[in-house]
Design a protein around this motif. Structure first.
Motif, PDB file in Angstrom:
ATOM      1  N   ILE A 125       4.160   6.576   8.540  1.00 11.58           N
ATOM      2  CA  ILE A 125       3.140   7.121   7.666  1.00 11.58           C
ATOM      3  C   ILE A 125       3.128   8.633   7.838  1.00 11.58           C
ATOM      4  O   ILE A 125       3.020   9.135   8.966  1.00 11.58           O
ATOM      5  N   GLU A 126       3.230   9.345   6.742  1.00 19.76           N
ATOM      6  CA  GLU A 126       3.209  10.807   6.816  1.00 19.76           C
ATOM      7  C   GLU A 126       1.794  11.298   7.100  1.00 19.76           C
ATOM      8  O   GLU A 126       0.825  10.844   6.486  1.00 19.76           O
ATOM      9  N   VAL A 160       0.821  -1.214   0.000  1.00 18.74           N
ATOM     10  CA  VAL A 160       0.000   0.000   0.000  1.00 18.74           C
ATOM     11  C   VAL A 160       0.858   1.268   0.000  1.00 18.74           C
ATOM     12  O   VAL A 160       0.395   2.349   0.345  1.00 18.74           O
ATOM     13  N   GLY A 161       2.130   1.108  -0.388  1.00 12.67           N
ATOM     14  CA  GLY A 161       2.950   2.282  -0.650  1.00 12.67           C
ATOM     15  C   GLY A 161       3.918   2.712   0.419  1.00 12.67           C
ATOM     16  O   GLY A 161       4.642   3.705   0.240  1.00 12.67           O
ATOM     17  N   LEU A 162       3.982   2.014   1.544  1.00 13.40           N
ATOM     18  CA  LEU A 162       4.948   2.371   2.585  1.00 13.40           C
ATOM     19  C   LEU A 162       6.320   1.769   2.277  1.00 13.40           C
ATOM     20  O   LEU A 162       6.448   0.889   1.414  1.00 13.40           O
ATOM     21  N   GLU A 163       7.323   2.246   2.990  1.00 19.94           N
ATOM     22  CA  GLU A 163       8.687   1.729   2.819  1.00 19.94           C
ATOM     23  C   GLU A 163       9.173   1.163   4.154  1.00 19.94           C
ATOM     24  O   GLU A 163       9.983   1.785   4.856  1.00 19.94           O
ATOM     25  N   PRO A 164       8.665   0.000   4.516  1.00 16.78           N
ATOM     26  CA  PRO A 164       9.030  -0.585   5.815  1.00 16.78           C
ATOM     27  C   PRO A 164      10.487  -1.031   5.845  1.00 16.78           C
ATOM     28  O   PRO A 164      11.075  -1.378   4.825  1.00 16.78           O
ATOM     29  N   GLN A 165      11.048  -1.012   7.049  1.00 19.22           N
ATOM     30  CA  GLN A 165      12.415  -1.496   7.277  1.00 19.22           C
ATOM     31  C   GLN A 165      12.366  -2.673   8.246  1.00 19.22           C
ATOM     32  O   GLN A 165      11.605  -2.658   9.217  1.00 19.22           O
ATOM     33  N   ILE A 166      13.182  -3.671   7.970  1.00 22.62           N
ATOM     34  CA  ILE A 166      13.303  -4.820   8.863  1.00 22.62           C
ATOM     35  C   ILE A 166      14.644  -4.736   9.584  1.00 22.62           C
ATOM     36  O   ILE A 166      15.694  -4.534   8.963  1.00 22.62           O
ATOM     37  N   PHE A 167      14.598  -4.880  10.908  1.00 20.88           N
ATOM     38  CA  PHE A 167      15.803  -4.827  11.735  1.00 20.88           C
ATOM     39  C   PHE A 167      15.963  -6.165  12.450  1.00 20.88           C
ATOM     40  O   PHE A 167      15.066  -6.588  13.191  1.00 20.88           O
ATOM     41  N   GLU A 168      17.092  -6.812  12.224  1.00 15.65           N
ATOM     42  CA  GLU A 168      17.352  -8.109  12.840  1.00 15.65           C
ATOM     43  C   GLU A 168      18.428  -7.944  13.911  1.00 15.65           C
ATOM     44  O   GLU A 168      19.582  -7.629  13.613  1.00 15.65           O
ATOM     45  N   SER A 169      18.048  -8.145  15.161  1.00 12.81           N
ATOM     46  CA  SER A 169      18.975  -7.950  16.281  1.00 12.81           C
ATOM     47  C   SER A 169      19.810  -9.189  16.565  1.00 12.81           C
ATOM     48  O   SER A 169      20.868  -9.108  17.193  1.00 12.81           O
ATOM     49  N   ARG A 211      -3.801  -0.347   5.956  1.00 13.50           N
ATOM     50  CA  ARG A 211      -3.933  -0.705   4.535  1.00 13.50           C
ATOM     51  C   ARG A 211      -5.175  -0.052   3.926  1.00 13.50           C
ATOM     52  O   ARG A 211      -5.144   0.454   2.801  1.00 13.50           O
ATOM     53  N   ASP A 212      -6.275  -0.052   4.665  1.00 13.97           N
ATOM     54  CA  ASP A 212      -7.498   0.562   4.156  1.00 13.97           C
ATOM     55  C   ASP A 212      -7.322   2.062   3.962  1.00 13.97           C
ATOM     56  O   ASP A 212      -7.733   2.634   2.941  1.00 13.97           O
ATOM     57  N   ARG A 213      -6.711   2.717   4.930  1.00 17.57           N
ATOM     58  CA  ARG A 213      -6.536   4.163   4.842  1.00 17.57           C
ATOM     59  C   ARG A 213      -5.622   4.531   3.665  1.00 17.57           C
ATOM     60  O   ARG A 213      -5.884   5.498   2.947  1.00 17.57           O
ATOM     61  N   LEU A 214      -4.558   3.789   3.475  1.00 21.75           N
ATOM     62  CA  LEU A 214      -3.624   4.115   2.403  1.00 21.75           C
ATOM     63  C   LEU A 214      -4.200   3.774   1.031  1.00 21.75           C
ATOM     64  O   LEU A 214      -3.951   4.488   0.056  1.00 21.75           O
TER      65      LEU A 214
END
Length: 441
Positions: free
Chosen positions: A73-74, A53-62, A133-136
Motif C-alpha cells: 500500500i502506498e 479495494v484497488g490493490l494488486e496482490p501477488q500470490i507466490f507458491e513455493s 479494506r476500510d481505509r482504501l
C-alpha cells in the motif's frame, strides 16, 4: 416518490467477524509434510479481498498448494521506511471430536468466533484485512508504505512461507524496517485501574532435535545389557525432568518491573512461584520465558514384541533464551550423556529488541485511546514466529495483534488447544486499535 436512502458504507468493524469466519472455514491444517490441504485457497481469498479495494496482490507458491499473498500500500510519504504487517494462514491440525463446536465451522457462540486459527492467527489476518479494506474504500492513505504478507507454513517453521519469500523474493520488502504480527497486544487485567497489554519484543530460539541411541539387536527372551530403548528412555527421562536455571533477560527484567509497578510490589525473578500464581492464563507464557526448556515429544523403536531393536529414537522440542544458546546445547549434551546422538531437525535463532521508539509509542497511544487503563508492556514469547525470517532482512519485529479480552478467558491455553475462540468484541476492538496505530506509525 420517496427520497432515496443514503448508501451505508461497510466499515472494518462491520466485516471483521465475517472475514474471520470465512478464513476459519478454510481448512489450512499444516502437518509439516505437505500432506495437508495447503494454503492456496486462503491465499486466493485474501488476494481477492485486497484486489476488491484497488490493490494488486501477488500470490507466490513455493510448493504445490503452499501459497502466500503479498501486497504493498502506498503511503503519504514514500521516502519514509515502510512497515510490514504479516500473518500466517496455516493452522495446526484439530480433531473435531474433541471440540464443542467444529473446528472449521467458524461458529459464533457465547460471544465468540470458534474454530482452529481463531487466535493463531486468522483473527489478526481478518483484522488486518478489515482495516486495510476500510481505509482504501474511504481513501485514507497510511503515513508511509505498508507491505502486507499473508504467509504459508509458519506452523512448521516457515520454510515454504516467510523463509521462501525472504530468500527468493527479498525485493518485496524493499525499504521495510519494522514489522508487527502475532502473539502480542492482548490484554491481562490486573485490577480496575490497570490492564496490561503484552507486546512481544523477544522470542526464544529453537532446536527441534532428533535423539538416537544405537544398540545391539537381539531376542527378547535373552538377557541383554545393551538395549537401545533402555538407554534412550533413561536419557529422555533425565532431560524431561530437568529444570534449567532461571536467566534474567532484558525483556524479562522490563516485564517484571512493569508488572511490579502495576501490582505495587517488587518482583524477584528467582522467586517467581507466587508471582506466576497471580497471572492466571498468561502464567504459561511468562513461566516459559524464565529459562531454557527441552520437552520430549515423540518416541520410536522396535517392530515386534520379542525382538530387541538395534536403534531407538526420540524427538525433543528445545527452546533457548536470547544469549543462552551455547549454554543450552552444553546442558543438553551433559544431561543426555555420550551414548545419545543429537541432531537438529529444525533450528532457528532467538530474537530480542528493545521496548522503545516511535512504533512502541504508537502502540501505547492507540491502545489507550480505546482503553483508558491500558498499559503496554514487553514480554518474551516462548515459541517463535515468522519474525525470525524477516529479521534476516534487518526488519525489527514486534508481536502486536491487539485484543481486549475477558479476564476469565484462558487465552494462552487456546494456542494449539481445543475450543480455540476469539471474542467478537475483541475483534472489533482490534480493528479500532490497528486503524489508530497505522495513523500514528
Amino acid at each position: 416518490m420517496s427520497e432515496s436512502q443514503p448508501v451505508r458504507t461497510v466499515t472494518g468493524e462491520d466485516e471483521v467477524v465475517d472475514l474471520c469466519r470465512d478464513l476459519i472455514r478454510m481448512d489450512t491444517s499444516n502437518y509439516g509434510d505437505h500432506s495437508g490441504p495447503g494454503e492456496r485457497a486462503a491465499a486466493e481469498y485474501v488476494a481477492e479481498k485486497l484486489a476488491e479495494v484497488g490493490l494488486e496482490p501477488q500470490i507466490f507458491e513455493s510448493h504445490k498448494g503452499r501459497a502466500s499473498t503479498v501486497a504493498r500500500i502506498e503511503g503519504e510519504d514514500r521516502s519514509r521506511p515502510a512497515l510490514l504487517i504479516h500473518g500466517h494462514t496455516d493452522v495446526v491440525p484439530a480433531n473435531a471430536d474433541d471440540w464443542t463446536h467444529h473446528p472449521f465451522s467458524g461458529e459464533i457462540a457465547d460471544g465468540c468466533v470458534w474454530g482452529r486459527g481463531a487466535v493463531d492467527m486468522k483473527d489478526m489476518d481478518a483484522m488486518t484485512l478489515a482495516v486495510v479494506r476500510d481505509r482504501l474504500r474511504t481513501g485514507r492513505k497510511p503515513p508511509r508504505d505498508i507491505v502486507l504478507a499473508f504467509l504459508a507454513d509458519e506452523e512448521a517453521g516457515g520454510t515454504y512461507g516467510a523463509r521462501f519469500l525472504v530468500d527468493k523474493h527479498p525485493e518485496l520488502f524493499e525499504g521495510v524496517t519494522e514489522a508487527i504480527s502475532e502473539v502480542g497486544g492482548f490484554s491481562f487485567t490486573v485490577n480496575e485501574q490497570v490492564r496490561l497489554y503484552l507486546i512481544e519484543t523477544a522470542q526464544k530460539g529453537m532446536h527441534w532435535m532428533k535423539l538416537t541411541v544405537d544398540g545391539n539387536a537381539g531376542h527378547g527372551s535373552m538377557i541383554h545389557k545393551d538395549n537401545a530403548i533402555t538407554e534412550l528412555s533413561e536419557a529422555v527421562g533425565r532431560l524431561g525432568r530437568y529444570e534449567f536455571p532461571v536467566r534474567v533477560t532484558k525483556t524479562l527484567r522490563s516485564f517484571l518491573d512493569q508488572l511490579g509497578d502495576a501490582l505495587g510490589t517488587e518482583l524477584d525473578p528467582e522467586n517467581m512461584d507466587a508471582t506466576l500464581a497471580k497471572l492466571g492464563g498468561i502464567a504459561k507464557l511468562i513461566g516459559a520465558s524464565l529459562r531454557n526448556t527441552a520437552n520430549p515429544t515423540q518416541l520410536g523403536a522396535g517392530y515386534k514384541v520379542n525382538v530387541i531393536p538395534g536403534q531407538a529414537t526420540a524427538h525433543v522440542d528445545g527452546r533457548f533464551l536470547p544469549g543462552y544458546e551455547e549454554e543450552f546445547l552444553a546442558d543438553l549434551d551433559r544431561i543426555l550423556g555420550p551414548r545419545v546422538k543429537r541432531e537438529d531437525v529444525h533450528a532457528d535463532k532467538a530474537l530480542e529488541t528493545t521496548f522503545d521508539g516511535a512504533l512502541v509509542e504508537a502502540m501505547q497511544s492507540a491502545l489507550q485511546a480505546e482503553d483508558p487503563i491500558a498499559r503496554a508492556v514487553p514480554y518474551m514469547l516462548s515459541a517463535g514466529t515468522d519474525a525470525k525470517s524477516f529479521d534476516d532482512l534487518g526488519i525489527r519485529g514486534f508481536g502486536f495483534a491487539p485484543l481486549k479480552l475477558p479476564p476469565e478467558l484462558d487465552f494462552a491455553g487456546m494456542f494449539h488447544g481445543v475450543d480455540e475462540r476469539v471474542p467478537v468484541d475483541g475483534l472489533k476492538f482490534g480493528v479500532r486499535v490497528l486503524d489508530r496505530f497505522i495513523d500514528q506509525s
